[in-house]
Scaffold this active site. Structure first.
Site, PDB file in Angstrom:
ATOM      1  N   CYS A 133       0.846  -1.200   0.000  1.00 63.44           N
ATOM      2  CA  CYS A 133       0.000   0.000   0.000  1.00 63.44           C
ATOM      3  C   CYS A 133       0.885   1.256   0.000  1.00 63.44           C
ATOM      4  O   CYS A 133       1.722   1.430  -0.877  1.00 63.44           O
ATOM      5  CB  CYS A 133      -0.931  -0.074   1.204  1.00 63.44           C
ATOM      6  N   HIS A 146      -8.399  -5.156  -1.030  1.00 67.42           N
ATOM      7  CA  HIS A 146      -7.111  -4.589  -0.616  1.00 67.42           C
ATOM      8  C   HIS A 146      -6.456  -5.424   0.493  1.00 67.42           C
ATOM      9  O   HIS A 146      -5.249  -5.677   0.454  1.00 67.42           O
ATOM     10  CB  HIS A 146      -7.346  -3.155  -0.118  1.00 67.42           C
ATOM     11  N   ASP A 188      -9.856  -4.238  -5.412  1.00 77.10           N
ATOM     12  CA  ASP A 188      -9.330  -3.263  -4.448  1.00 77.10           C
ATOM     13  C   ASP A 188     -10.048  -1.927  -4.610  1.00 77.10           C
ATOM     14  O   ASP A 188     -10.027  -1.334  -5.695  1.00 77.10           O
ATOM     15  CB  ASP A 188      -7.823  -3.092  -4.707  1.00 77.10           C
TER      16      ASP A 188
END
Lengths: 193, 375
Positions: B156, B340, B311
């Site tokens: 991320c 995600h 996601d």
């Protein structure tokens, strides 16, 4: 206003159509709990899409901005009031600490820049010395060299060094390690044994 | 014919009746477990792989995962997590751990825990993290393992930071793995991109007022991305599967992590929103990090880009362009049908994606030839 109305009408129409489609696909042979789950899935799917569309709409975004502005305004007003109150009582407000922190950071960055410059100078000097040793010239003040020659040699070298220093730009990013300092790493207990 | 029709109707009616009875019994069984949910929540174990803290700097802690077998690769692997939330999601529970895949394959594995920033950390910038903490950690790991380079895996926001670090210090990174890393922010697939537009969000005013970004604010934003799923569907699923102990354990561990938010340093947030979400400078090779400009073309090492198709936080369209922006010749994309978080802990990712990612890294890492180094 008309735009808002048409936007919401469109969304509700879409939602109603999807719910009707879900209802029409009902199969009498499927057991009621399963049918209920299907209907719930269709309903939540439709509402979820509706929510997604709504959160992308300019109306929602404007509303969000408005809400945030109000909240920030209130918070700022509160902070200002608290700061004034602390200052009035000869106290230290968080604003003062923040200002101090910024000063410390600026000091740190100035020191970091200065150290980078010094590092560059040392690097240049080292290179010069290596070059001199490589050429077999050795250090300038050798026996038999006249004072004038020596001075002119030093002047030439100083000029060259200055030119190099001006041209020097650190090619490689320099980590903050030198300034921040690295804490002593904790030893692995197994290693200690 | 009429008899057959009647029999069919009767059968359907009986099946309906049976299913309703079954469902009622199941409901009683599920709700019977409800009073014990709190106790179960307290017992949920976080972390699957034993670890030790080997390096500390300010609030940062570097964890080294203790291998169960011999180390097989000289190049260490460093996990770089985001500054949002805590990093134990990468080693959540047995069977839901990304870390354990790599540890079991013989990688000397490290994980950066950035820690919880205090008010004093509000002025920390991306430069402090990339050229300060991350650089120090990589140097420490290289020294410790006697390796000239390290493998870096960023998740991320950690992926974005890792890509910046690799572009600035390519000589120190052997392989780069990105997991749902935001790179190209000029996309409106994700709601966050839309919400961060300058006309709707004044990041300067926000940071100047709040300092660090409150954890509750971030939590609310993440919940709002999929409000129905997060606030309605998930609790319903929990109720429906409350009699499945493994599911409940997974659910509680996951929810515990999702609600374990930490604030983000204000200046980092300001730079991230302004330079990336609003100006998209990383893709333009104009991203300033301290006194340096990040040029993704400086990345030449092998790159593995992992993405989740569902996601909603970092859509694939944000991560995918990375591979065309770097100069690496050896680059690969792997996608999995997950969200995600599912990219890390989802069953499909655990079963299919991570073994493949381990293979990819193993082929590109230097094997350890001398006797097993298992300190």
């Amino acid at each position: 206003m008309a735009d808002n109305a048409s936007f919401f009408t469109r969304m509700w129409m879409d939602f109603a159509t999807r719910m009707m489609t879900a209802g029409m696909s009902f199969n009498p042979f499927s057991p009621p709990p399963q049918a209920a789950r299907q209907a719930r899935g269709a309903y939540l799917g439709a509402v979820s899409d509706f929510a997604e569309q709504m959160m992308r709409s300019p109306q929602f975004l404007s509303l969000m901005k408005q809400g945030m502005d109000t909240s920030l305004g209130a918070r700022k007003q509160m902070d200002e009031y608290m700061t004034a109150m602390r200052h009035d009582t000869q106290g230290t407000a968080s604003e003062d600490i923040d200002a101090l922190m910024i000063d410390v950071r600026h000091l740190g960055s100035r020191m970091s820049e200065r150290m980078d410059e010094i590092e560059g100078l040392i690097h240049d000097l080292g290179r010069r010395l290596d070059g001199m040793e490589g050429n077999g010239r050795g250090v300038p003040h050798t026996n038999g060299t006249r004072a004038g020659d020596r001075d002119s040699l030093r002047t030439r070298e100083r000029d060259a060094l200055r030119a190099e220093r001006q041209a020097y730009r650190p090619q490689e990013p320099v980590a903050r390690k030198a300034v921040k300092g690295r804490k002593r790493p904790r030893k692995n207990p197994q290693e200690r044994e | 014919m009429a008899d057959t029709g009647g029999a069919t109707t009767k059968n359907i009616f009986l099946e309906w009746q049976q299913s309703l009875l079954d469902e009622t019994a199941a409901s009683f069984r599920r709700w019977g477990r409800f009073p014990y949910l709190w106790q179960q929540a307290l017992k949920v174990q976080k972390g699957a792989t034993p670890s030790e803290v080997v390096y500390e700097e300010d609030r940062l802690k570097l964890r080294r995962y203790i291998p169960r077998g011999p180390i097989r690769y000289r190049t260490p692997l460093v996990f770089v997590f985001a500054l949002v939330n805590r990093p134990y999601i990468l080693d959540l529970r047995p069977g839901r751990s990304v870390v354990s895949h790599f540890v079991d394959r013989g990688f000397d594995t490290y994980l950066i825990d950035w820690g919880e920033p205090s008010r004093a950390d509000r002025h920390l910038t991306i430069d402090d993290y990339v050229n300060g903490y991350l650089s120090n950690v990589i140097d420490y790991v290289r020294e410790r393992t006697d390796s000239s380079q390290a493998n870096v895996l960023g998740y991320c926001m950690g992926g974005t930071l890792s890509s910046m670090f690799t572009a600035l210090h390519q000589e120190r990174v052997r392989n780069l793995i990105l997991m749902a890393a935001g790179i190209n922010f000029a996309t409106e697939d994700g709601l966050l991109n839309l919400w961060c537009e300058p006309r709707y969000f004044d990041v300067d005013r926000f940071v100047d007022t709040y300092g660090n970004v409150p954890a509750e604010f971030l939590q609310t934003m993440f919940l709002m991305l999929k409000p129905l799923q997060n606030l309605v569907e998930k609790p319903i699923t929990l109720v429906e599967r409350m009699d499945d102990e493994d599911f409940v354990d997974d659910y509680l561990a996951m929810e515990g992590w999702l609600n374990d938010n930490i604030p983000v340093p204000g200046e980092v947030f300001r730079e991230f929103v302004k330079y990336l979400y609003q100006k998209n400078l990383l893709v333009k090779n104009q991203m300033p990090v301290g006194r340096h400009i990040v040029d993704l073309r400086d990345i030449t090492c092998p790159v593995l880009n992992l993405m989740a198709k569902k996601d909603d936080l970092v859509p694939c369209s944000q991560s995918l362009p990375f591979n065309s922006l770097v100069s690496s010749k050896d680059k690969k994309v792997m996608e999995v049908s997950a969200g995600h978080i599912g990219l890390a802990v989802g069953s499909k990712a655990q079963r299919e994606l991570w073994p493949q990612a381990c293979d990819w890294l193993a082929k590109r890492s230097e094997p350890l030839r001398r006797r097993a180094r298992n300190k």
